[in-house]
Design a protein around this motif. Structure first.
Motif, PDB file in Angstrom:
ATOM      1  N   ALA A  20       0.836  -1.201   0.000  1.00  0.00           N
ATOM      2  CA  ALA A  20       0.000   0.000   0.000  1.00  0.00           C
ATOM      3  C   ALA A  20       0.869   1.248   0.000  1.00  0.00           C
ATOM      4  O   ALA A  20       1.816   1.363   0.769  1.00  0.00           O
ATOM      5  N   PRO A  21       0.546   2.215  -0.865  1.00  0.00           N
ATOM      6  CA  PRO A  21       1.359   3.419  -0.941  1.00  0.00           C
ATOM      7  C   PRO A  21       1.064   4.412   0.164  1.00  0.00           C
ATOM      8  O   PRO A  21       1.615   5.491   0.172  1.00  0.00           O
ATOM      9  N   GLY A  22       0.228   4.061   1.086  1.00  0.00           N
ATOM     10  CA  GLY A  22      -0.174   4.994   2.126  1.00  0.00           C
ATOM     11  C   GLY A  22      -1.532   5.564   1.776  1.00  0.00           C
ATOM     12  O   GLY A  22      -2.121   5.220   0.773  1.00  0.00           O
ATOM     13  N   ALA A  23      -2.015   6.441   2.603  1.00  0.00           N
ATOM     14  CA  ALA A  23      -3.323   7.032   2.354  1.00  0.00           C
ATOM     15  C   ALA A  23      -3.235   7.961   1.161  1.00  0.00           C
ATOM     16  O   ALA A  23      -2.497   8.935   1.171  1.00  0.00           O
ATOM     17  N   ALA A  24      -3.962   7.603   0.123  1.00  0.00           N
ATOM     18  CA  ALA A  24      -3.975   8.430  -1.077  1.00  0.00           C
ATOM     19  C   ALA A  24      -5.426   8.671  -1.473  1.00  0.00           C
ATOM     20  O   ALA A  24      -6.265   7.798  -1.303  1.00  0.00           O
ATOM     21  N   PRO A  25      -5.723   9.840  -1.980  1.00  0.00           N
ATOM     22  CA  PRO A  25      -7.088  10.092  -2.422  1.00  0.00           C
ATOM     23  C   PRO A  25      -7.478   9.105  -3.519  1.00  0.00           C
ATOM     24  O   PRO A  25      -6.646   8.663  -4.309  1.00  0.00           O
ATOM     25  N   ALA A  26      -8.770   8.774  -3.575  1.00  0.00           N
ATOM     26  CA  ALA A  26      -9.261   7.814  -4.564  1.00  0.00           C
ATOM     27  C   ALA A  26      -8.918   8.259  -5.981  1.00  0.00           C
ATOM     28  O   ALA A  26      -8.648   7.437  -6.844  1.00  0.00           O
ATOM     29  N   GLN A  27      -8.877   9.559  -6.213  1.00  0.00           N
ATOM     30  CA  GLN A  27      -8.588  10.064  -7.550  1.00  0.00           C
ATOM     31  C   GLN A  27      -7.185   9.662  -8.005  1.00  0.00           C
ATOM     32  O   GLN A  27      -6.932   9.533  -9.189  1.00  0.00           O
ATOM     33  N   ASP A  28      -6.264   9.479  -7.062  1.00  0.00           N
ATOM     34  CA  ASP A  28      -4.903   9.096  -7.406  1.00  0.00           C
ATOM     35  C   ASP A  28      -4.787   7.608  -7.718  1.00  0.00           C
ATOM     36  O   ASP A  28      -3.839   7.176  -8.358  1.00  0.00           O
ATOM     37  N   LEU A  29      -5.740   6.815  -7.251  1.00  0.00           N
ATOM     38  CA  LEU A  29      -5.682   5.377  -7.417  1.00  0.00           C
ATOM     39  C   LEU A  29      -6.547   4.872  -8.556  1.00  0.00           C
ATOM     40  O   LEU A  29      -6.347   3.771  -9.038  1.00  0.00           O
ATOM     41  N   SER A  30      -7.509   5.639  -8.961  1.00  0.00           N
ATOM     42  CA  SER A  30      -8.471   5.198  -9.955  1.00  0.00           C
ATOM     43  C   SER A  30      -8.686   6.315 -10.974  1.00  0.00           C
ATOM     44  O   SER A  30      -8.924   7.456 -10.593  1.00  0.00           O
ATOM     45  N   PRO A  31      -8.617   5.993 -12.261  1.00  0.00           N
ATOM     46  CA  PRO A  31      -8.822   7.035 -13.270  1.00  0.00           C
ATOM     47  C   PRO A  31     -10.262   7.552 -13.235  1.00  0.00           C
ATOM     48  O   PRO A  31     -11.150   6.886 -12.693  1.00  0.00           O
ATOM     49  N   PRO A  32     -10.502   8.699 -13.829  1.00  0.00           N
ATOM     50  CA  PRO A  32     -11.868   9.220 -13.842  1.00  0.00           C
ATOM     51  C   PRO A  32     -12.786   8.347 -14.699  1.00  0.00           C
ATOM     52  O   PRO A  32     -12.347   7.701 -15.659  1.00  0.00           O
ATOM     53  N   ALA A  33     -14.042   8.359 -14.362  1.00  0.00           N
ATOM     54  CA  ALA A  33     -15.031   7.565 -15.094  1.00  0.00           C
ATOM     55  C   ALA A  33     -15.084   7.966 -16.565  1.00  0.00           C
ATOM     56  O   ALA A  33     -15.354   7.129 -17.428  1.00  0.00           O
ATOM     57  N   SER A  34     -14.799   9.223 -16.864  1.00  0.00           N
ATOM     58  CA  SER A  34     -14.834   9.679 -18.259  1.00  0.00           C
ATOM     59  C   SER A  34     -13.806   8.924 -19.113  1.00  0.00           C
ATOM     60  O   SER A  34     -14.078   8.596 -20.275  1.00  0.00           O
ATOM     61  N   GLU A  35     -12.649   8.641 -18.549  1.00  0.00           N
ATOM     62  CA  GLU A  35     -11.607   7.908 -19.277  1.00  0.00           C
ATOM     63  C   GLU A  35     -12.061   6.476 -19.553  1.00  0.00           C
ATOM     64  O   GLU A  35     -11.967   5.976 -20.677  1.00  0.00           O
ATOM     65  N   TRP A  36     -12.570   5.823 -18.531  1.00  0.00           N
ATOM     66  CA  TRP A  36     -13.077   4.458 -18.680  1.00  0.00           C
ATOM     67  C   TRP A  36     -14.212   4.434 -19.699  1.00  0.00           C
ATOM     68  O   TRP A  36     -14.261   3.551 -20.567  1.00  0.00           O
ATOM     69  N   ARG A  37     -15.113   5.404 -19.633  1.00  0.00           N
ATOM     70  CA  ARG A  37     -16.257   5.464 -20.546  1.00  0.00           C
ATOM     71  C   ARG A  37     -15.789   5.524 -21.995  1.00  0.00           C
ATOM     72  O   ARG A  37     -16.301   4.805 -22.854  1.00  0.00           O
ATOM     73  N   SER A  38     -14.820   6.358 -22.264  1.00  0.00           N
ATOM     74  CA  SER A  38     -14.313   6.503 -23.625  1.00  0.00           C
ATOM     75  C   SER A  38     -13.790   5.167 -24.172  1.00  0.00           C
ATOM     76  O   SER A  38     -14.136   4.750 -25.285  1.00  0.00           O
ATOM     77  N   TYR A  39     -12.965   4.498 -23.389  1.00  0.00           N
ATOM     78  CA  TYR A  39     -12.406   3.221 -23.826  1.00  0.00           C
ATOM     79  C   TYR A  39     -13.484   2.148 -23.955  1.00  0.00           C
ATOM     80  O   TYR A  39     -13.449   1.330 -24.886  1.00  0.00           O
ATOM     81  N   CYS A  40     -14.426   2.151 -23.045  1.00  0.00           N
ATOM     82  CA  CYS A  40     -15.450   1.100 -23.063  1.00  0.00           C
ATOM     83  C   CYS A  40     -16.509   1.336 -24.137  1.00  0.00           C
ATOM     84  O   CYS A  40     -17.120   0.381 -24.617  1.00  0.00           O
ATOM     85  N   GLN A  41     -16.716   2.569 -24.545  1.00  0.00           N
ATOM     86  CA  GLN A  41     -17.583   2.811 -25.692  1.00  0.00           C
ATOM     87  C   GLN A  41     -16.947   2.194 -26.940  1.00  0.00           C
ATOM     88  O   GLN A  41     -17.645   1.607 -27.776  1.00  0.00           O
ATOM     89  N   THR A  42     -15.638   2.306 -27.055  1.00  0.00           N
ATOM     90  CA  THR A  42     -14.916   1.677 -28.167  1.00  0.00           C
ATOM     91  C   THR A  42     -15.043   0.159 -28.090  1.00  0.00           C
ATOM     92  O   THR A  42     -15.236  -0.511 -29.104  1.00  0.00           O
ATOM     93  N   TYR A  43     -14.948  -0.389 -26.887  1.00  0.00           N
ATOM     94  CA  TYR A  43     -15.099  -1.834 -26.683  1.00  0.00           C
ATOM     95  C   TYR A  43     -16.447  -2.308 -27.205  1.00  0.00           C
ATOM     96  O   TYR A  43     -16.535  -3.309 -27.928  1.00  0.00           O
ATOM     97  N   LEU A  44     -17.521  -1.589 -26.866  1.00  0.00           N
ATOM     98  CA  LEU A  44     -18.848  -1.995 -27.330  1.00  0.00           C
ATOM     99  C   LEU A  44     -18.978  -1.864 -28.848  1.00  0.00           C
ATOM    100  O   LEU A  44     -19.636  -2.689 -29.495  1.00  0.00           O
ATOM    101  N   LYS A  45     -18.339  -0.857 -29.424  1.00  0.00           N
ATOM    102  CA  LYS A  45     -18.336  -0.725 -30.887  1.00  0.00           C
ATOM    103  C   LYS A  45     -17.647  -1.940 -31.514  1.00  0.00           C
ATOM    104  O   LYS A  45     -18.107  -2.467 -32.528  1.00  0.00           O
ATOM    105  N   ALA A  46     -16.562  -2.379 -30.907  1.00  0.00           N
ATOM    106  CA  ALA A  46     -15.845  -3.558 -31.414  1.00  0.00           C
ATOM    107  C   ALA A  46     -16.747  -4.788 -31.348  1.00  0.00           C
ATOM    108  O   ALA A  46     -16.767  -5.608 -32.273  1.00  0.00           O
ATOM    109  N   LEU A  47     -17.501  -4.919 -30.265  1.00  0.00           N
ATOM    110  CA  LEU A  47     -18.421  -6.054 -30.141  1.00  0.00           C
ATOM    111  C   LEU A  47     -19.506  -6.011 -31.206  1.00  0.00           C
ATOM    112  O   LEU A  47     -19.990  -7.056 -31.648  1.00  0.00           O
ATOM    113  N   ASP A  48     -19.868  -4.796 -31.600  1.00  0.00           N
ATOM    114  CA  ASP A  48     -20.896  -4.628 -32.632  1.00  0.00           C
ATOM    115  C   ASP A  48     -20.331  -4.776 -34.046  1.00  0.00           C
ATOM    116  O   ASP A  48     -21.046  -4.556 -35.021  1.00  0.00           O
TER     117      ASP A  48
END
Length: 158
Positions: A20-48
């Motif tokens: 564990a790197p110590g107490a870190a804000p969640a933002q430092d450990l997890s990317p923003p939902a907008s980043e995940w959304r962008s990549y996962c929209q591409t994933y669904l396009k690939a499935l289609d």
């Protein structure tokens, strides 16, 4: 039994403390939902059938999604064992009975997420993307938090 459990969990706790790197804000450990959304929209396009979808985007989406799903499953089990240990000690209950009770619980139910047994990565991605569409204010929050909330909203337990 409690001593045996402590012996089993001690290496896990020690590893977690070292890693564990110590107490870190969640933002430092997890990317923003907008980043995940962008990549996962591409994933669904690939499935289609979109052959122009980026392999890197698809891989990122699946890696983060599977990592979050596995983390929630393992985390719920560890959390349940920790909680059971505290309850057994504090209320002087039989630890064996308490641990057996927790072991019979589906990890997903412990989290309040009851998706159909046949659910696959695309189902979870679609559910969280739909949650983000309904809650666009969550796009800058850490995906780990939004992912959990989206699954709880999409797959509530009875």
């Amino acid at each position: 039994m409690l001593s045996r459990l402590q012996k089993l969990l001690a290496p896990i706790a020690a590893s977690a403390a070292i890693a564990a790197p110590g107490a870190a804000p969640a933002q430092d450990l997890s990317p923003p939902a907008s980043e995940w959304r962008s990549y996962c929209q591409t994933y669904l396009k690939a499935l289609d059938g979109d052959a122009t979808a980026s392999d890197l985007d698809v891989t990122y989406c699946l890696g983060v999604t599977k990592g979050l799903l596995n983390g929630m499953r393992v985390g719920s089990q560890i959390g349940a064992l920790s909680f059971a240990s505290r309850v057994a000690v504090q209320y002087k209950l039989d630890p064996d009975e308490l641990f057996q009770l927790f072991q019979t619980q589906d990890p997903s139910r412990l989290l309040g997420i009851c998706s159909p047994a046949a659910s696959a990565a695309p189902d979870y991605v679609r559910a969280v993307l739909a949650h983000l569409e309904k809650n666009p204010g969550n796009l800058q929050r850490p995906i780990a938090e939004v992912f959990y909330e989206g699954l709880q909203a999409s797959f509530p337990c009875d």
